[in-house]
Write a protein that holds these residues in place. Structure first.
Motif, PDB file in Angstrom:
ATOM      1  N   ALA A 183      -3.207  42.815  99.104  1.00 31.65           N
ATOM      2  CA  ALA A 183      -1.934  42.555  98.420  1.00 31.65           C
ATOM      3  C   ALA A 183      -2.154  42.270  96.938  1.00 31.65           C
ATOM      4  CB  ALA A 183      -1.215  41.382  99.090  1.00 31.65           C
ATOM      5  N   VAL A 184      -3.113  41.398  96.631  1.00 34.00           N
ATOM      6  CA  VAL A 184      -3.356  41.002  95.241  1.00 34.00           C
ATOM      7  C   VAL A 184      -3.888  42.170  94.428  1.00 34.00           C
ATOM      8  CG1 VAL A 184      -4.785  39.548  93.757  1.00 34.00           C
ATOM      9  CG2 VAL A 184      -3.660  38.557  95.760  1.00 34.00           C
ATOM     10  N   LYS A 185      -4.872  42.887  94.972  1.00 36.49           N
ATOM     11  CA  LYS A 185      -5.491  43.976  94.209  1.00 36.49           C
ATOM     12  C   LYS A 185      -4.529  45.156  94.041  1.00 36.49           C
ATOM     13  CE  LYS A 185      -9.569  41.978  93.773  1.00 36.49           C
ATOM     14  NZ  LYS A 185     -10.239  41.666  92.501  1.00 36.49           N
ATOM     15  N   GLU A 186      -3.609  45.325  94.986  1.00 39.53           N
ATOM     16  CA  GLU A 186      -2.587  46.362  94.823  1.00 39.53           C
ATOM     17  C   GLU A 186      -1.665  46.017  93.655  1.00 39.53           C
ATOM     18  OE1 GLU A 186       1.185  48.384  97.244  1.00 39.53           O
ATOM     19  OE2 GLU A 186       0.038  46.759  98.151  1.00 39.53           O
ATOM     20  N   ALA A 187      -1.316  44.742  93.550  1.00 40.75           N
ATOM     21  CA  ALA A 187      -0.419  44.310  92.476  1.00 40.75           C
ATOM     22  C   ALA A 187      -1.127  44.249  91.134  1.00 40.75           C
ATOM     23  CB  ALA A 187       0.175  42.942  92.821  1.00 40.75           C
ATOM     24  N   ASN A 188      -2.374  43.807  91.147  1.00 40.85           N
ATOM     25  CA  ASN A 188      -3.146  43.642  89.909  1.00 40.85           C
ATOM     26  C   ASN A 188      -4.624  43.869  90.225  1.00 40.85           C
ATOM     27  OD1 ASN A 188      -4.463  42.842  87.591  1.00 40.85           O
ATOM     28  ND2 ASN A 188      -3.336  40.932  87.353  1.00 40.85           N
ATOM     29  N   PRO A 189      -5.116  45.098  90.052  1.00 37.62           N
ATOM     30  CA  PRO A 189      -6.506  45.416  90.419  1.00 37.62           C
ATOM     31  C   PRO A 189      -7.543  44.564  89.701  1.00 37.62           C
ATOM     32  CG  PRO A 189      -5.249  47.421  90.030  1.00 37.62           C
ATOM     33  CD  PRO A 189      -4.387  46.288  89.581  1.00 37.62           C
ATOM     34  N   ASN A 190      -7.186  44.002  88.546  1.00 35.80           N
ATOM     35  CA  ASN A 190      -8.134  43.192  87.780  1.00 35.80           C
ATOM     36  C   ASN A 190      -8.012  41.701  88.063  1.00 35.80           C
ATOM     37  OD1 ASN A 190      -9.594  45.150  86.273  1.00 35.80           O
ATOM     38  ND2 ASN A 190      -7.756  45.507  85.049  1.00 35.80           N
ATOM     39  N   ALA A 191      -7.219  41.324  89.055  1.00 38.39           N
ATOM     40  CA  ALA A 191      -7.074  39.908  89.388  1.00 38.39           C
ATOM     41  C   ALA A 191      -8.337  39.394  90.076  1.00 38.39           C
ATOM     42  CB  ALA A 191      -5.864  39.700  90.292  1.00 38.39           C
ATOM     43  N   LEU A 192      -8.667  38.152  89.804  1.00 34.52           N
ATOM     44  CA  LEU A 192      -9.831  37.497  90.404  1.00 34.52           C
ATOM     45  C   LEU A 192      -9.389  36.692  91.622  1.00 34.52           C
ATOM     46  CD1 LEU A 192     -12.887  36.713  90.093  1.00 34.52           C
ATOM     47  CD2 LEU A 192     -12.081  34.698  88.831  1.00 34.52           C
ATOM     48  N   ILE A 193     -10.180  36.772  92.695  1.00 30.34           N
ATOM     49  CA  ILE A 193      -9.924  35.985  93.901  1.00 30.34           C
ATOM     50  C   ILE A 193     -11.127  35.075  94.106  1.00 30.34           C
ATOM     51  CG2 ILE A 193      -9.484  36.044  96.378  1.00 30.34           C
ATOM     52  CD1 ILE A 193      -8.272  38.834  95.968  1.00 30.34           C
ATOM     53  N   LEU A 194     -10.941  33.802  93.814  1.00 33.50           N
ATOM     54  CA  LEU A 194     -12.023  32.820  93.756  1.00 33.50           C
ATOM     55  C   LEU A 194     -11.696  31.688  94.726  1.00 33.50           C
ATOM     56  CD1 LEU A 194     -13.500  31.454  90.422  1.00 33.50           C
ATOM     57  CD2 LEU A 194     -12.956  29.914  92.287  1.00 33.50           C
ATOM     58  N   ALA A 195     -12.578  31.432  95.663  1.00 37.91           N
ATOM     59  CA  ALA A 195     -12.270  30.486  96.734  1.00 37.91           C
ATOM     60  C   ALA A 195     -13.025  29.175  96.582  1.00 37.91           C
ATOM     61  CB  ALA A 195     -12.602  31.106  98.089  1.00 37.91           C
TER      62      ALA A 195
END
Length: 702
Positions: free
Chosen positions: A403-415
């Motif tokens: 979902a996130v990468k579809e909306a913004n491929p350059n978004a970072l997902i940091l847990a």
């Protein structure tokens, strides 16, 4: 004879091209050894389709090194690939894996290549800055939480007029507000730009009754107390503890005009930050919400208000009932719901029980990284706890990433994660993690001997180089591929742990039993500077917790959430941070270069970061005594006769950044290191070649 210190391979761009290959593509691999020290070099390549033993060809010799190369086609079917090397010279056989040279055939420590997994380029090695919003800067007093505005966790809200007052150690701090807000962040973007910050990480900013906001009330909107309050009517909660009478709070946080104005202010913050080249990432709390949340509505904030359905607490017929896990059938006012860690103010979200809930949160994940907000990614709170099973947890994060990468491929997902994160870092879920095991813990142990909450002191770990490398290497090999490693959040302090500067005093305790002032006593800025030098030269994304750069101290939560000391900053420490950040940002090898351990003896930590053009060498003497070290610099690719430029030196007395040259002779650097010192030295091949050419051309003219 094979000199093992000259052998090298890792998964950086100089040794693996491309660094983030795709299924079906060709990948080029490179290996370094000493000149004429290998007869043959093999790569053992283990893909989902086959295991191959490939002879590499020598393609280049530079200085004292031979470089070998080969190319391999990645299977179209993808899948994880493992590989290692075998180096042969006469009868000698040496293997090379992620731990370095070994005489045993590698198994657990082979290189691990994950096709189709990429992390945002902007995040690799980026300098981040974490802001606990309420304590950073009050830019708009008109939106401040008011005293007696509402009732929360056994008491009424408090507006603290004294910006410098210490947090209450006995529980009241959670509902005490100093007025920090998004306008305050906007006002200080120039300061952050001047510091060298590339990314802002905001602690939660969605509607919530607490100052930490890890108990979300409404995921769809920014809290008006952090944003804008343009509609403000109602009475303060004075004599009653029933929030149904908290009309001022209800109108402030549910009025659509306030919510829309606050959302717009966040969009403005991101826009202004982007103009300065600064990214902004949000804190997502998706494991649990707050009891104030409109879905639960235990406090009656949304009951009988236009546009809102009944909350699950008050009605069995609530459309949100399945969002939570109830253990009884006791409506109305059903108290028997699952709370995270048993806290009834933190209802755990029941994703397995509601597809609608899952879809809603995935929509939230997309919303804030899309127009008109354009946030640059998410930090995910207690990410491994989401759901009621590990199987579901992984399914959820795969959907979240899509979902996130579809909306913004350059978004970072940091847990946020403690322990081995490898199962989530295989390419389909998180990009990276807050690096506790592979940075905060071993760094705190090495420099201070303190556990990160200041709850324990282990003197034997101070200056223990062996324990430091063992911890760092174990965490790195277990969890990370290079692209996750370079984006990992490397913090000295944060909102959950004691301030690093406080840890340098070796005092075990918390503000509840020691008092806040004990956190400020006996601190060592020299040790703090040593740690910052390591932080700014280590692989990953060095992250400053607001105020650390200005000398803020504090025991663990809530004392670690003191206000930023505007006007009373430690300007020398800020200047030191600026200089170290500038060194990092101007040195490509410190962003995405290779890392190698250097041997320097007891209590002296030495390492280097390098690529084929540049090298940075860091030497840290944690002992209280002066020492002389002879350090072999050849593992950094530095010629056996060279000059190193000192760009930073910190001692027990202060720091200096005036440049000074040191000579390398026979591949060794011999130098004196003072007590509690740290030195950063650099080598640039292009500069060295140009300088050599200059002297050979101009010698007889001078």
């Amino acid at each position: 004879m094979i000199r093992q210190g000259r052998l090298f391979h890792d998964m950086t761009l100089d040794y693996l091209r491309p660094m983030e290959p795709k299924s079906g593509s060709k990948v080029y691999l490179y290996f370094r050894c000493g000149t004429k020290e290998a007869d043959k070099i093999f790569i053992i390549w283990e893909s989902t389709e086959e295991t191959r033993e490939i002879v590499m060809r020598k393609y280049e010799t530079e200085d004292q090194f031979d470089y070998y190369q080969t190319s391999v086609r990645i299977p179209k079917s993808g899948g994880i690939i493992y590989y290692y090397f075998r180096i042969e010279s006469g009868d000698e056989r040496v293997y090379y894996d992620r731990t370095g040279a070994t005489y045993s055939v590698p198994t657990a420590n082979r290189f691990r290549l994950i096709p189709d997994f990429s992390t945002p380029e902007w995040a690799k090695g980026a300098v981040m800055y974490q802001i606990f919003v309420d304590r950073f800067r009050n830019g708009d007093p008109s939106n401040d939480v008011l005293t007696n505005e509402y009732y929360y966790v056994n008491g009424k809200s408090v507006h603290e007029d004294n910006w410098r007052k210490d947090p209450d150690p006995y529980g009241a701090d959670i509902r005490t507000f100093h007025g920090g807000d998004l306008q305050g962040v906007i006002d200080k973007l120039g300061y952050l730009k001047g510091l060298g910050v590339e990314v802002i990480y905001l602690n939660p900013i969605f509607v919530s009754p607490s100052n930490h906001k890890y108990d979300t009330q409404d995921y769809d909107h920014i809290d008006p107390h952090y944003g804008r309050i343009v509609f403000d009517v109602g009475e303060l909660l004075t004599d009653s503890n029933d929030n149904r009478n908290a009309t001022r709070y209800i109108n402030r946080v549910t009025n659509l005009r306030n919510l829309e104005a606050s959302d717009a202010l966040f969009a403005k913050l991101v826009e202004e930050a982007h103009k300065l080249g600064i990214r902004v990432i949000l804190d997502g709390v998706f494991n649990h919400c707050g009891s104030f949340n409109k879905w639960m509505d235990k406090e009656g904030i949304y009951e009988d208000r236009d546009g809102y359905e009944k909350g699950a607490f008050v009605s069995k017929e609530s459309p949100y009932k399945e969002y939570f896990k109830f253990s009884s059938d006791r409506w109305p006012n059903n108290e028997d719901y699952e709370g995270w860690w048993g806290f009834n103010t933190l209802p755990k979200l029941n994703y397995e029980g509601s597809k609608k809930l899952e879809e809603y949160i995935l929509g939230i994940a997309k919303k804030w990284v899309s127009a008109p907000y354009y946030a640059d990614g998410w930090r995910l709170d207690v990410a491994a706890d989401v759901g009621h099973s590990e199987e579901y947890n992984h399914r959820f994060w795969k959907k979240f990433r899509e979902a996130v990468k579809e909306a913004n491929p350059n978004a970072l997902i940091l847990a946020e994660h403690y322990g081995n994160a490898m199962p989530w870092l295989m390419g389909g879920e998180w990009d990276t993690v807050m690096n506790y095991d592979g940075f905060m813990d071993p760094v705190s142990n090495f420099f201070t001997g303190m556990e990160k909450h200041s709850d324990e002191f282990h003197e034997e770990l101070i200056g223990n180089v062996g324990a430091f490398w063992q911890s760092m290497q174990k965490a790195g090999i277990e969890a990370f591929s290079e692209n996750s490693y370079f984006t990992a959040m490397n913090e000295l302090s944060n909102h959950d742990h004691s301030r690093f500067l406080t840890r340098t005093n070796g005092v075990v305790g918390r503000s509840s039993n020691r008092g806040c002032r004990a956190a400020d006593e006996g601190i060592s800025k020299a040790v703090m500077r040593q740690a910052v030098i390591l932080q700014m030269t280590w692989p990953g994304a060095p992250t400053i917790y607001y105020g650390d750069e200005a000398g803020v101290c504090g025991f663990t939560d809530p004392d670690n959430r003191r206000t930023y000391p505007w006007g009373l900053e430690d300007v020398e420490l800020i200047d030191f941070h600026k200089k170290m950040i500038n060194i990092r940002r101007s040195s490509t090898e410190l962003k995405t270069g290779s890392l190698v351990k250097l041997d320097a003896g007891d209590n002296v930590l030495a390492f280097g970061r390098f690529n084929r053009t540049c090298a940075t060498m860091v030497v840290i003497n944690r002992s209280e005594y002066e020492t002389v070290c002879e350090i072999d610099v050849e593992p950094l690719g530095i010629p056996s006769e060279a000059k190193l430029l000192k760009v930073m030196e910190s001692t027990s007395r202060g720091f200096r950044s005036d440049p000074l040259n040191y000579n390398v002779k026979n591949g060794k650097l011999v130098r004196v290191y003072g007590p509690l010192s740290a030195v950063v030295l650099q080598y640039n091949r292009i500069t060295a070649v140009n300088e050599e050419a200059f002297w050979s051309t101009n010698f007889f003219r001078m």
